[in-house]
Design an enzyme around this catalytic site. Structure first.
Site, PDB file in Angstrom:
ATOM      1  N   SER A   1     -13.555 -30.255  54.687  1.00  0.00           N
ATOM      2  CA  SER A   1     -12.587 -31.317  54.989  1.00  0.00           C
ATOM      3  C   SER A   1     -11.690 -31.024  56.187  1.00  0.00           C
ATOM      4  O   SER A   1     -10.950 -31.899  56.630  1.00  0.00           O
ATOM      5  CB  SER A   1     -11.712 -31.596  53.756  1.00  0.00           C
ATOM      6  OG  SER A   1     -10.957 -30.439  53.411  1.00  0.00           O
TER       7      SER A   1
ATOM      8  N   TYR B   1      -7.909 -10.298  52.885  1.00  0.00           N
ATOM      9  CA  TYR B   1      -8.775 -11.183  53.677  1.00  0.00           C
ATOM     10  C   TYR B   1      -9.889 -10.374  54.336  1.00  0.00           C
ATOM     11  O   TYR B   1     -11.065 -10.728  54.259  1.00  0.00           O
ATOM     12  CB  TYR B   1      -7.952 -11.925  54.732  1.00  0.00           C
ATOM     13  CG  TYR B   1      -8.764 -12.890  55.560  1.00  0.00           C
ATOM     14  CD1 TYR B   1      -9.062 -14.164  55.074  1.00  0.00           C
ATOM     15  CD2 TYR B   1      -9.233 -12.534  56.824  1.00  0.00           C
ATOM     16  CE1 TYR B   1      -9.813 -15.058  55.827  1.00  0.00           C
ATOM     17  CE2 TYR B   1      -9.985 -13.423  57.580  1.00  0.00           C
ATOM     18  CZ  TYR B   1     -10.262 -14.679  57.086  1.00  0.00           C
ATOM     19  OH  TYR B   1     -11.016 -15.558  57.841  1.00  0.00           O
TER      20      TYR B   1
END
Length: 334
Positions: free
Chosen positions: A11, A193
């Site tokens: 998206s 991360y």
């Protein structure tokens, strides 16, 4: 036959740009946007259809930080499709990021400025948290939710007559030094991360070992330094205004400063056009850009050991068994 493609995190950012570029490459592709927010996914679908009115674009709700959501999405995908040709594993988070401003400022005036801004090594840390599944959020969102999705979709992905390809979005920030087999969820560290992205590199190597003979292949891409919502959230907006002119200048001296999501999706689009069986399992495919703005792909050998990848894979199978038993879910679809 029209290729069937599923993109997680479609998206916004690289995921959204990738979808646009895939339709530019092949307007007949059957594209499924797997997103957490259906409102944002619907907006992305509208943009895609405005440019390609005849495109086949569908949506499925998928939150890779929730195993229940992953299982529901996998079940829905199996109801809709008889096969998957490409699975782009792109969704990810970088929560509660802290910047070492002292290291940033001193690094800007050192000979390592380009390396520092390209990899964020020694520059950023994250404060992770625990999900409802009892897992570290960055590990589950960036990696393990995708791993479970792959496992659940094996019947659609494994076909010797028509090989399928998994394409993981890794990072230049994926460092061996950030990862530990004894703490692969990175519960004790501050660079979750980096650890999660190195986990994707390891898993891709292991998946090739076990699934190539079933017609399923796995590759890893690095989009380069791309300005997305994930990136902009690291620093205050005023700081980016100061840095952006410097970054555009640095782009003339380094090929990994892709900067835009369109440029960052170059390696993914390139892989879409390759035969899965022709790819090197130990390579990471990097999106690059020339000083004149020409996009291209460069392959570099990953800093992974196959023995470590195998050990990690076995640990993942044990974790899978544990979490799915807790959810009363089967290890594989019926």
């Amino acid at each position: 036959m029209q290729p069937v493609v599923l993109v997680t995190g479609a998206s916004s950012g690289i995921g959204s740009a990738l979808c646009k570029r895939l339709l530019q490459e092949d307007a007949g592709v059957r594209l499924c946007l797997a997103c957490r927010s259906m409102q944002k996914a619907s907006a992305t679908k509208a943009v895609l259809l405005a440019a390609h009115p005849a495109a086949q674009v569908t949506l499925v709700r998928l939150d890779v930080s929730s195993l229940e959501s992953v299982l529901r999405a996998a079940s829905e995908i199996q109801r809709r499709f008889q096969r998957l040709d490409y699975l782009f594993l792109n969704a990810g988070i970088m929560p509660n990021t802290h910047v070492n401003f002292k290291a940033l400022i001193s690094g800007l005036f050192s000979g390592k400025a380009v390396h520092m801004l390209s990899t964020a090594e020694g520059l950023i840390t994250q404060e992770d948290f625990i999900t409802a599944d009892g897992l570290q959020a960055v590990f589950e969102t960036n990696f393990f939710g995708h791993f479970i999705l792959i496992r659940q979709l094996e019947p659609l992905l494994c076909c010797l007559e028509k090989p399928s390809l998994l394409i993981w979005t890794s990072s230049s920030n994926a460092r061996k030094s950030a990862f530990s087999l004894t703490d692969y969820q990175h519960s004790k560290g501050k660079v979750s991360y980096s650890s999660s992205k190195y986990a994707t590199d390891l898993a891709s190597v292991a998946l090739n070992k076990y699934f190539n003979k079933q017609g399923l292949y796995s590759s890893v891409v690095c989009p380069g330094l791309v300005m997305t919502n994930l990136t902009y959230g690291i620093l205050p907006s005023f700081f980016w205004k100061l840095l952006m002119p410097i970054m555009w200048i640095i782009r003339f001296f380094t090929k990994t400063y892709t900067l835009t999501p369109y440029n960052g999706a170059e390696a993914q689009v390139w892989l879409f056009k390759q035969k899965p069986e022709s790819l090197d399992a130990l390579m990471k495919y990097h999106s690059c850009i020339s000083p004149m703005g020409k996009n291209y792909v460069e392959s570099r050998k990953m800093d992974v050991e196959e023995e470590t990848a195998e050990t990690f894979y076995q640990k993942l199978l044990e974790l899978e068994k544990h979490v799915l038993a807790r959810l009363n879910a089967p290890l594989s679809p019926k």
